[in-house]
Design a protein around this motif. Structure first.
Motif, PDB file in Angstrom:
ATOM      1  N   GLY A 219       0.801  -1.218   0.000  1.00  0.00           N
ATOM      2  CA  GLY A 219       0.000   0.000   0.000  1.00  0.00           C
ATOM      3  C   GLY A 219       0.832   1.265   0.000  1.00  0.00           C
ATOM      4  N   ALA A 220       2.148   1.119  -0.141  1.00  0.00           N
ATOM      5  CA  ALA A 220       3.052   2.280  -0.158  1.00  0.00           C
ATOM      6  C   ALA A 220       4.113   2.060  -1.226  1.00  0.00           C
ATOM      7  N   PRO A 221       4.646   3.129  -1.810  1.00  0.00           N
ATOM      8  CA  PRO A 221       5.702   2.965  -2.823  1.00  0.00           C
ATOM      9  C   PRO A 221       6.981   2.432  -2.195  1.00  0.00           C
ATOM     10  N   VAL A 222       7.638   1.496  -2.891  1.00  0.00           N
ATOM     11  CA  VAL A 222       8.890   0.938  -2.369  1.00  0.00           C
ATOM     12  C   VAL A 222      10.077   1.818  -2.739  1.00  0.00           C
ATOM     13  N   ILE A 223       9.846   2.815  -3.600  1.00  0.00           N
ATOM     14  CA  ILE A 223      10.903   3.720  -4.045  1.00  0.00           C
ATOM     15  C   ILE A 223      10.456   5.151  -3.764  1.00  0.00           C
ATOM     16  N   THR A 224      11.302   5.937  -3.105  1.00  0.00           N
ATOM     17  CA  THR A 224      11.008   7.357  -2.944  1.00  0.00           C
ATOM     18  C   THR A 224      11.692   8.125  -4.078  1.00  0.00           C
ATOM     19  N   ILE A 225      11.142   9.273  -4.434  1.00  0.00           N
ATOM     20  CA  ILE A 225      11.699  10.050  -5.539  1.00  0.00           C
ATOM     21  C   ILE A 225      13.110  10.517  -5.220  1.00  0.00           C
ATOM     22  N   SER A 226      13.337  10.996  -4.001  1.00  0.00           N
ATOM     23  CA  SER A 226      14.662  11.504  -3.641  1.00  0.00           C
ATOM     24  C   SER A 226      15.717  10.408  -3.695  1.00  0.00           C
ATOM     25  N   ASP A 227      15.419   9.251  -3.108  1.00  0.00           N
ATOM     26  CA  ASP A 227      16.389   8.159  -3.086  1.00  0.00           C
ATOM     27  C   ASP A 227      16.534   7.519  -4.460  1.00  0.00           C
ATOM     28  N   GLY A 228      15.421   7.371  -5.171  1.00  0.00           N
ATOM     29  CA  GLY A 228      15.463   6.754  -6.501  1.00  0.00           C
ATOM     30  C   GLY A 228      16.292   7.568  -7.479  1.00  0.00           C
ATOM     31  N   ILE A 229      16.073   8.884  -7.497  1.00  0.00           N
ATOM     32  CA  ILE A 229      16.854   9.751  -8.391  1.00  0.00           C
ATOM     33  C   ILE A 229      18.340   9.677  -8.042  1.00  0.00           C
ATOM     34  N   THR A 230      18.653   9.660  -6.745  1.00  0.00           N
ATOM     35  CA  THR A 230      20.058   9.606  -6.324  1.00  0.00           C
ATOM     36  C   THR A 230      20.714   8.296  -6.736  1.00  0.00           C
ATOM     37  N   SER A 231      20.003   7.184  -6.575  1.00  0.00           N
ATOM     38  CA  SER A 231      20.558   5.882  -6.963  1.00  0.00           C
ATOM     39  C   SER A 231      20.794   5.814  -8.465  1.00  0.00           C
ATOM     40  N   LEU A 232      19.807   6.243  -9.249  1.00  0.00           N
ATOM     41  CA  LEU A 232      19.946   6.217 -10.703  1.00  0.00           C
ATOM     42  C   LEU A 232      21.034   7.185 -11.155  1.00  0.00           C
ATOM     43  N   SER A 233      21.152   8.328 -10.477  1.00  0.00           N
ATOM     44  CA  SER A 233      22.202   9.296 -10.811  1.00  0.00           C
ATOM     45  C   SER A 233      23.589   8.693 -10.575  1.00  0.00           C
TER      46      SER A 233
ATOM     47  N   ILE B 279       7.757  16.790  -8.967  1.00  0.00           N
ATOM     48  CA  ILE B 279       7.386  16.575 -10.370  1.00  0.00           C
ATOM     49  C   ILE B 279       8.407  17.244 -11.290  1.00  0.00           C
ATOM     50  N   TYR B 280       8.799  18.472 -10.933  1.00  0.00           N
ATOM     51  CA  TYR B 280       9.812  19.201 -11.689  1.00  0.00           C
ATOM     52  C   TYR B 280      11.111  18.393 -11.781  1.00  0.00           C
ATOM     53  N   ALA B 281      11.546  17.851 -10.636  1.00  0.00           N
ATOM     54  CA  ALA B 281      12.797  17.081 -10.593  1.00  0.00           C
ATOM     55  C   ALA B 281      12.696  15.821 -11.451  1.00  0.00           C
ATOM     56  N   VAL B 282      11.568  15.139 -11.401  1.00  0.00           N
ATOM     57  CA  VAL B 282      11.389  13.910 -12.185  1.00  0.00           C
ATOM     58  C   VAL B 282      11.435  14.221 -13.684  1.00  0.00           C
ATOM     59  N   ILE B 283      10.752  15.294 -14.116  1.00  0.00           N
ATOM     60  CA  ILE B 283      10.742  15.640 -15.548  1.00  0.00           C
ATOM     61  C   ILE B 283      12.153  15.978 -16.019  1.00  0.00           C
TER      62      ILE B 283
ATOM     63  N   GLY C  88      20.426  17.127  -7.094  1.00  0.00           N
ATOM     64  CA  GLY C  88      20.786  16.776  -5.715  1.00  0.00           C
ATOM     65  C   GLY C  88      20.698  17.969  -4.782  1.00  0.00           C
ATOM     66  N   PHE C  89      21.124  19.151  -5.278  1.00  0.00           N
ATOM     67  CA  PHE C  89      21.010  20.374  -4.482  1.00  0.00           C
ATOM     68  C   PHE C  89      19.547  20.680  -4.170  1.00  0.00           C
ATOM     69  N   LEU C  90      18.665  20.481  -5.167  1.00  0.00           N
ATOM     70  CA  LEU C  90      17.235  20.722  -4.957  1.00  0.00           C
ATOM     71  C   LEU C  90      16.669  19.780  -3.893  1.00  0.00           C
ATOM     72  N   ILE C  91      17.038  18.494  -3.985  1.00  0.00           N
ATOM     73  CA  ILE C  91      16.531  17.517  -3.016  1.00  0.00           C
ATOM     74  C   ILE C  91      17.041  17.838  -1.615  1.00  0.00           C
ATOM     75  N   ASP C  92      18.320  18.222  -1.524  1.00  0.00           N
ATOM     76  CA  ASP C  92      18.912  18.570  -0.221  1.00  0.00           C
ATOM     77  C   ASP C  92      18.465  19.946   0.275  1.00  0.00           C
ATOM     78  N   GLN C  93      17.794  20.692  -0.620  1.00  0.00           N
ATOM     79  CA  GLN C  93      17.296  22.041  -0.302  1.00  0.00           C
ATOM     80  C   GLN C  93      18.434  22.951   0.151  1.00  0.00           C
ATOM     81  N   ARG C  94      19.520  22.901  -0.629  1.00  0.00           N
ATOM     82  CA  ARG C  94      20.679  23.749  -0.359  1.00  0.00           C
ATOM     83  C   ARG C  94      20.353  25.202  -0.690  1.00  0.00           C
ATOM     84  N   PRO C  95      20.872  26.174   0.056  1.00  0.00           N
ATOM     85  CA  PRO C  95      20.599  27.589  -0.209  1.00  0.00           C
ATOM     86  C   PRO C  95      20.996  28.035  -1.622  1.00  0.00           C
TER      87      PRO C  95
END
Length: 442
Positions: free
Chosen positions: A57-71, A331-335, A374-381
């Motif tokens: 009932g929950a996604p096994v992949i999060t967007i932040s972790d999935g993007i980082t692994s694929l990156s 959504i922006y990050a995924v696109i 990665g900066f966006l996900i980490d919310q760096r200044p």
């Protein structure tokens, strides 16, 4: 022919190719099994996502972790745009100049011997990568996710191939490079599907093969999991050399000290900086060198591999780091990730007809994009300014046809989306500057 190609590709993922169909006389004839496996990676990850959601009932992949692994997986293969892989290059050098005998390339005996040799070599590559700190600095990338799913399999190190080649050189005294080139790829592909929590137990196969059950232990930071189950395809090496552990308590995944970061260059390289700083705290040359050559947890006065006395206690209630960020930004990050993935794929497809300067430039753009995400996900200044610069570069590449949209029909929407992205980050940067000035004035 198309069905045969799909069948071979699917069977390559599970080491189900026969010697007959995967023996080649020349290295140039060996298929790029890993590069051709992209559709199967995507298909299996999608299947895991769907089945996992239906089961839990929950996604096994999060967007932040999935993007980082694929990156991380993308970054790990970028050097191949500029040179042949270290493992194969070193192997061919030894074969060309120092081979003692020449096993027949078209013999099934040679094929199976190479399978055992590569898997045995991988066991020791993997074990040394855990027991020598400077090698762990590369391999820790693969363990840095606090999740365990098929994207984790692709979280690979860009620096590890520069040292792993040493362990396979003895085979070059007898085994043709073409057969080695087949097995070094098949060994890697097999290890993709075992990175899942959805497959629990495979019965009698658990005695011989490395399986999801065994590899889950390897990725755990529980005390009983650390430095266990190094095998690639076969688990028998661990049983023989005393590094085997059965899955018992709930496995908690990730590094002993989680990094809680998603910026890709930090994920890839942070441990080298840690070792350098650690070595500077010691006065003797011996201790400085031991920092790099002994185990990751070594300290003066401890045994070579160190111990785990300083490890945080694992309770089983640990929650993986998953930063809170707005749905529109996700959504922006995924696109933008899909757009750079298309660029990355095209770069590998066309590398033989592109100039070195173009390859270098596009490689730089891929790195820039993955870093900025990665900066966006980490919310760096500084993420807004970096993303603004990246969008300017991206718009330029689109205008001069160095980049293509996901599909020809999406050319106009893609350019419009990038233009809006550029406008948004420009306004965001201006507003941030004005607020900063106002805050200083107050």
């Amino acid at each position: 022919m198309e069905y045969d190609s799909v069948s071979r590709g699917a069977r390559a993922m599970f080491f189900m190719l026969t010697p007959n169909e995967s023996s080649f006389e020349k290295v140039e004839d060996v298929p790029q099994y890993v590069q051709q496996a992209t559709p199967f990676f995507v298909g299996l990850m999608t299947l895991e996502l769907v089945v996992g959601f239906l089961k839990t009932g929950a996604p096994v992949i999060t967007i932040s972790d999935g993007i980082t692994s694929l990156s991380a997986g993308m970054v790990s293969r970028l050097p191949l745009l500029l040179m042949r892989g270290c493992e194969l290059s070193a192997y061919m050098h030894v074969w060309n100049h120092y081979r003692l005998v020449e096993l027949p390339w078209d013999s099934a005996w040679t094929w199976w011997f190479t399978f055992l040799g590569v898997d045995f070599g991988y066991y020791w590559v993997h074990r040394f990568a855990h027991e020598v700190a400077v090698l762990w600095a590369a391999h820790q990338v693969h363990h840095s996710s606090e999740y365990y799913n098929l994207t984790t399999a692709l979280r690979q190190s860009v620096t590890q191939p520069f040292t792993s080649w040493v362990f396979y050189l003895p085979m070059a005294l007898a085994v043709p490079p073409s057969i080695f080139a087949v097995h070094i790829q098949l060994n890697l592909l097999y290890q993709f599907w075992i990175h899942t929590e959805l497959i629990r137990d495979l019965g009698p196969l658990e005695w011989i093969l490395n399986t999801p059950k065994h590899h889950r232990v390897h990725h755990g930071r529980n005390l009983y999991c650390i430095d266990k189950n190094y095998g690639g395809i076969l688990i028998i090496w661990d049983r023989l050399f005393g590094t085997f552990a059965q899955e018992a308590n709930q496995v908690v995944y990730g590094l002993v000290f989680p990094i809680k970061r998603f910026e890709i260059l930090y994920v890839q390289l942070h441990y080298y900086l840690y070792l350098w700083k650690k070595s500077k705290t010691y006065k003797t040359i011996s201790n400085k060198l031991s920092t790099f050559l002994n185990g990751p947890s070594w300290k003066p006065g401890k045994r070579r591999l160190g111990d785990h006395n300083d490890n945080p206690k694992v309770t089983g209630k640990e929650v993986p780091h998953n930063p809170s960020w707005s749905l529109p930004v996700q959504i922006y990050a995924v696109i933008h990730f899909l757009l750079v993935l298309k660029t990355y794929h095209d770069l590998f497809e066309n590398k033989m007809i592109l100039s070195q300067l173009t390859i270098l430039g596009m490689t730089g753009y891929v790195l820039l994009t993955l870093t900025s995400l990665g900066f966006l996900i980490d919310q760096r200044p500084s993420s807004a300014v970096l993303e603004l610069f990246r969008c300017v570069v991206m718009m330029t590449l689109l205008r001069y046809n160095y980049m293509k949209p996901l599909a020809p029909s999406l050319a106009v929407p893609t350019e419009a989306f990038v233009s809006l992205s550029l406008l948004y980050w420009a306004l965001h940067s201006i507003v941030s500057q004005l607020l900063g000035i106002k805050k200083k004035a107050n």
